[in-house]
Design an enzyme around this catalytic site. Structure first.
Site, PDB file in Angstrom:
ATOM      1  CG  HIS A 195       1.893  -1.787 -15.526  1.00 51.97           C
ATOM      2  ND1 HIS A 195       1.682  -3.033 -14.961  1.00 51.97           N
ATOM      3  CD2 HIS A 195       2.872  -1.943 -16.449  1.00 51.97           C
ATOM      4  CE1 HIS A 195       2.501  -3.899 -15.523  1.00 51.97           C
ATOM      5  NE2 HIS A 195       3.229  -3.271 -16.425  1.00 51.97           N
TER       6      HIS A 195
ATOM      7  N   GLY B 116       0.772  -1.238   0.000  1.00 56.27           N
ATOM      8  CA  GLY B 116       0.000   0.000   0.000  1.00 56.27           C
ATOM      9  C   GLY B 116       0.803   1.287   0.000  1.00 56.27           C
TER      10      GLY B 116
HETATM   11  C1  GRF Z   1       3.265  -0.902  -7.658  1.00 61.78           C
HETATM   12  O1  GRF Z   1       4.522  -1.133  -8.218  1.00 61.78           O
HETATM   13  C2  GRF Z   1       2.235  -0.667  -8.744  1.00 61.78           C
HETATM   14  O2  GRF Z   1       2.767  -0.065  -9.873  1.00 61.78           O
HETATM   15  C3  GRF Z   1       1.788  -2.065  -9.065  1.00 61.78           C
HETATM   16  O3  GRF Z   1       1.790  -2.754  -7.854  1.00 61.78           O
HETATM   17  C4  GRF Z   1       2.711  -2.138  -6.958  1.00 61.78           C
HETATM   18  C5  GRF Z   1       1.941  -1.794  -5.723  1.00 61.78           C
HETATM   19  O4  GRF Z   1       2.765  -1.307  -4.702  1.00 61.78           O
HETATM   20  N1  GRF Z   1       0.501  -2.054  -9.721  1.00 61.78           N
HETATM   21  P1  GRF Z   1       2.115  -0.697  -3.389  1.00 61.78           P
HETATM   22  O5  GRF Z   1       1.223  -1.788  -2.782  1.00 61.78           O
HETATM   23  O6  GRF Z   1       1.317   0.508  -3.787  1.00 61.78           O
HETATM   24  O7  GRF Z   1       3.270  -0.367  -2.509  1.00 61.78           O
END
Ligand code: GRF
Length: 207
Positions: free
Chosen positions: A111, A14
């Site tokens: 992404h 998160g």
């Molecule tokens: C991020 O790298 C995002 O781009 C991808 O999943 C990851 C989530 O990270 N979709 P977090 O849970 O927000 O730290």
């Protein structure tokens, strides 16, 4: 303008949720989070909203017989909290057409690659293995494909020959934390319009 109600879907640590929370607190996004939904009961993301008075729900796929019923539960919960924009923040599931048609043009994802390169899982590893010199991150609207919806914002991040998937991921993540709040803010200001696949940003050069 009244603030937009966000529903944030998470599965893991998160850090993007945290960046959104910080941006709201700093007045950079005119929004409030109506609910955070996790499909994993142990997701650290849930800890990040503890004590903030934000509703959280755990909705796990294993508790439903079908994907359709699982997604129905997600949509019902989002509706109960009057969510206007669904924000996927590390939500590790591909959403089906029923969910997507409940929020047409109102679901965003981030992404960690420059789409359409390297969609799907382990985007940073894919970039390293391919040998690109530039990768980055993309905020896009969600359609039924894998990371294939209309692109809202992108930012490039250089790849060094010494990079591992982990070091590249960390460098991209720093940029994600700026880019995602910016895209959400543009949406909340009504500055994003869809023209076919193209996302038109009103007053593109204005921050
Ligand atoms: C991020 O790298 C995002 O781009 C991808 O999943 C990851 C989530 O990270 N979709 P977090 O849970 O927000 O730290």
């Amino acid at each position: 303008m009244s603030s937009t109600v966000l529903g944030v879907l998470v599965s893991g640590r998160g850090s993007n949720l945290q960046a959104i929370l910080d941006a709201i607190r700093e007045g950079k996004i005119n929004a409030k989070i109506g609910v955070v939904i996790s499909d994993k009961k142990d997701a650290f993301a849930l800890q990040r909203v503890k004590g903030l008075g934000i509703a959280t729900e755990v909705i796990e796929r294993k508790d439903f017989a079908t994907k359709r019923q699982f997604e129905e539960a997600l949509v019902n919960t989002l509706c109960e909290h009057n969510v206007e924009l669904v924000v996927l923040a590390g939500f590790m599931r591909l959403l089906g057409s029923d969910f997507i048609s409940a929020y047409p043009g109102k679901i965003m994802n981030i992404h960690p690659a420059l789409l359409p390169s390297f969609p799907g899982l382990n985007a940073q590893k894919q970039a390293i293995e391919y040998g690109v010199k530039m990768s980055g991150c993309t905020v896009h609207f969600v359609d039924e494909g894998m990371d294939s919806g209309p692109i809202i914002l992108q930012q490039a991040v250089p790849v060094a020959s010494s990079d591992t998937a982990e070091t590249l991921a960390a460098r991209i993540l720093e940029v994600e934390h700026v880019l995602y709040p910016r895209a959400i803010s543009l949406y909340c200001k009504g500055r994003l319009t869809l023209n076919g696949r193209q996302v038109v940003i009103t007053d593109e050069n204005v921050k």
